[in-house]
Design a protein around this motif. Structure first.
Motif, PDB file in Angstrom:
ATOM      1  N   UNK A 157       0.925  -1.179  -0.017  1.00  0.00           N
ATOM      2  CA  UNK A 157       0.086  -0.221   0.180  1.00  0.00           C
ATOM      3  C   UNK A 157       1.230   1.426  -0.019  1.00  0.00           C
ATOM      4  N   UNK A 158       0.642   2.044  -0.941  1.00  0.00           N
ATOM      5  CA  UNK A 158       1.271   3.595  -0.863  1.00  0.00           C
ATOM      6  C   UNK A 158       0.491   4.821  -0.628  1.00  0.00           C
ATOM      7  N   UNK A 159       0.641   5.411   0.040  1.00  0.00           N
ATOM      8  CA  UNK A 159       0.008   6.504   0.476  1.00  0.00           C
ATOM      9  C   UNK A 159       0.454   7.229  -0.654  1.00  0.00           C
ATOM     10  N   UNK A 160      -0.548   8.449  -1.012  1.00  0.00           N
ATOM     11  CA  UNK A 160      -0.082   9.127  -1.958  1.00  0.00           C
ATOM     12  C   UNK A 160       1.233   9.984  -1.562  1.00  0.00           C
ATOM     13  N   UNK A 161       1.793  10.052  -2.727  1.00  0.00           N
ATOM     14  CA  UNK A 161       3.490  10.341  -3.619  1.00  0.00           C
ATOM     15  C   UNK A 161       4.004   9.499  -2.752  1.00  0.00           C
ATOM     16  N   UNK A 162       4.239   8.715  -2.161  1.00  0.00           N
ATOM     17  CA  UNK A 162       5.127   7.310  -1.725  1.00  0.00           C
ATOM     18  C   UNK A 162       5.864   6.368  -2.887  1.00  0.00           C
ATOM     19  N   UNK A 163       4.910   5.947  -4.358  1.00  0.00           N
ATOM     20  CA  UNK A 163       4.908   5.735  -5.244  1.00  0.00           C
ATOM     21  C   UNK A 163       6.115   6.321  -6.193  1.00  0.00           C
ATOM     22  N   UNK A 164       5.547   7.303  -6.044  1.00  0.00           N
ATOM     23  CA  UNK A 164       7.212   8.646  -6.741  1.00  0.00           C
ATOM     24  C   UNK A 164       8.219   8.556  -6.480  1.00  0.00           C
ATOM     25  N   UNK A 165       7.857   8.578  -5.041  1.00  0.00           N
ATOM     26  CA  UNK A 165       9.034   8.911  -3.867  1.00  0.00           C
ATOM     27  C   UNK A 165       9.804   7.495  -4.979  1.00  0.00           C
ATOM     28  N   UNK A 166       9.752   6.252  -4.377  1.00  0.00           N
ATOM     29  CA  UNK A 166      10.261   4.982  -4.561  1.00  0.00           C
ATOM     30  C   UNK A 166      10.551   4.818  -6.098  1.00  0.00           C
ATOM     31  N   UNK A 167       9.639   5.328  -6.782  1.00  0.00           N
ATOM     32  CA  UNK A 167       9.739   5.288  -8.214  1.00  0.00           C
ATOM     33  C   UNK A 167      11.906   6.479  -9.437  1.00  0.00           C
ATOM     34  N   UNK A 168      11.346   7.493  -8.170  1.00  0.00           N
ATOM     35  CA  UNK A 168      12.329   8.364  -8.074  1.00  0.00           C
ATOM     36  C   UNK A 168      14.135   7.983  -7.793  1.00  0.00           C
ATOM     37  N   UNK A 169      13.909   7.262  -6.333  1.00  0.00           N
ATOM     38  CA  UNK A 169      14.909   6.781  -5.513  1.00  0.00           C
ATOM     39  C   UNK A 169      15.276   5.427  -6.342  1.00  0.00           C
ATOM     40  N   UNK A 170      14.945   4.708  -7.628  1.00  0.00           N
ATOM     41  CA  UNK A 170      14.903   3.517  -8.633  1.00  0.00           C
ATOM     42  C   UNK A 170      16.147   4.207  -9.600  1.00  0.00           C
ATOM     43  N   UNK A 171      14.369   5.171 -10.142  1.00  0.00           N
ATOM     44  CA  UNK A 171      15.544   6.165 -11.373  1.00  0.00           C
ATOM     45  C   UNK A 171      17.046   6.565 -10.877  1.00  0.00           C
ATOM     46  N   UNK A 172      17.037   7.108  -9.683  1.00  0.00           N
ATOM     47  CA  UNK A 172      18.797   7.763  -9.382  1.00  0.00           C
ATOM     48  C   UNK A 172      19.464   6.502  -8.750  1.00  0.00           C
ATOM     49  N   UNK A 173      19.016   5.314  -9.442  1.00  0.00           N
ATOM     50  CA  UNK A 173      20.134   4.126  -9.014  1.00  0.00           C
ATOM     51  C   UNK A 173      20.171   3.590  -7.565  1.00  0.00           C
ATOM     52  N   UNK A 174      19.142   4.429  -6.320  1.00  0.00           N
ATOM     53  CA  UNK A 174      19.051   3.787  -5.301  1.00  0.00           C
ATOM     54  C   UNK A 174      18.911   2.015  -5.210  1.00  0.00           C
ATOM     55  N   UNK A 175      18.035   1.310  -6.019  1.00  0.00           N
ATOM     56  CA  UNK A 175      18.142   0.283  -5.689  1.00  0.00           C
ATOM     57  C   UNK A 175      19.687  -0.463  -5.345  1.00  0.00           C
ATOM     58  N   UNK A 176      19.935  -0.543  -6.858  1.00  0.00           N
ATOM     59  CA  UNK A 176      21.414  -1.116  -6.789  1.00  0.00           C
ATOM     60  C   UNK A 176      22.779  -0.710  -6.454  1.00  0.00           C
ATOM     61  N   UNK A 177      22.283   0.736  -5.566  1.00  0.00           N
ATOM     62  CA  UNK A 177      23.728   0.708  -4.503  1.00  0.00           C
ATOM     63  C   UNK A 177      23.021   0.387  -3.266  1.00  0.00           C
TER      64      UNK A 177
END
Length: 231
Positions: A157-177
């Motif tokens: 479950x994603x409250x408003x703006x949380x899914x956007x924050x996760x996608x931006x985190x992934x786009x910034x290479x956060x998942x690989x890091x």
């Protein structure tokens, strides 16, 4: 609803608070009105936002029926009141692995107004829309800073703006890091265990040497005593 002028970057009408029918552009991630053939910002063709069968799950925040929607190839459910999103386990895994789907979904969770942020600041555990069990709150990837509600068997479950924050985190290479960080932490733990085992082995070796020295010293003392008595 009220006839007032609106903008696509606002999810609600500023006057009557009615929800605006907007979708995200899969190219520039901006918002555009539902039914538009092209994005007003970049001119790209409009993506497809399709409705599925009638909603059968209730929002864990508002207890209202959620609306099934599809953005690109990603199926999810949305609460029209709090703008929260429910994503199944498989859908979320595909989203994390597919960059095109990340771009398509990113615009769905637009930034929350300050009033909404204040309302969500209080921690509250919510039930899973599928099994009604309270979900666990976790920091996505352990270092993203985005706290989401997860039911391991059914979805997130994603409250408003949380899914956007996760996608931006992934786009910034956060998942690989994060994965690299976990590998380094695992290797450091292995090195620590090796050092501890070496220290234990060294202590045991020193103890054996000490015991051997004591036995040799005892034998020498006994021989000296017998020699004294015989003389």
């Amino acid at each position: 609803m009220c006839g007032a002028a609106t903008a696509t970057d606002a999810p609600h009408c500023e006057y009557c608070r009615a929800r605006l029918a907007t979708v995200s552009c899969s190219s520039c991630l901006g918002s555009m009105f539902l039914g538009s053939k092209f994005c007003q910002r970049c001119g790209a063709p409009a993506g497809i936002r399709e409705e599925d069968e009638p909603a059968s799950r209730k929002c864990p925040r508002c207890s209202l029926e959620m609306k099934p929607i599809r953005v690109g190839a990603t199926a999810l459910k949305e609460c029209e009141r709090c703008l929260g999103l429910w994503l199944g386990v498989r859908e979320f895994e595909k989203l994390c692995a597919n960059r095109e789907q990340q771009s398509a979904v990113l615009g769905v969770a637009s930034p929350a107004p300050a009033s909404a942020v204040r309302e969500m600041s209080k921690v509250q555990y919510v039930p899973c829309p599928e099994c009604s069990q309270l979900m666990n709150r976790i920091n996505f990837a352990r270092c993203s800073g985005v706290i989401v509600d997860v039911c391991k068997g059914h979805g997130t479950w994603f409250d408003r703006d949380e899914l956007s924050g996760i996608v931006e985190f992934i786009h910034g290479g956060g998942l690989e890091a994060s994965r690299t960080k976990e590998k380094l932490a695992l290797e450091e733990e292995r090195q620590r265990l090796r050092q501890e085992q070496l220290a234990v082995d060294l202590r045991r070796s020193n103890l054996r040497v000490g015991n051997d020295d004591e036995r040799l010293s005892g034998i020498a003392s006994t021989r000296g005593l017998l020699k004294f008595l015989l003389e």
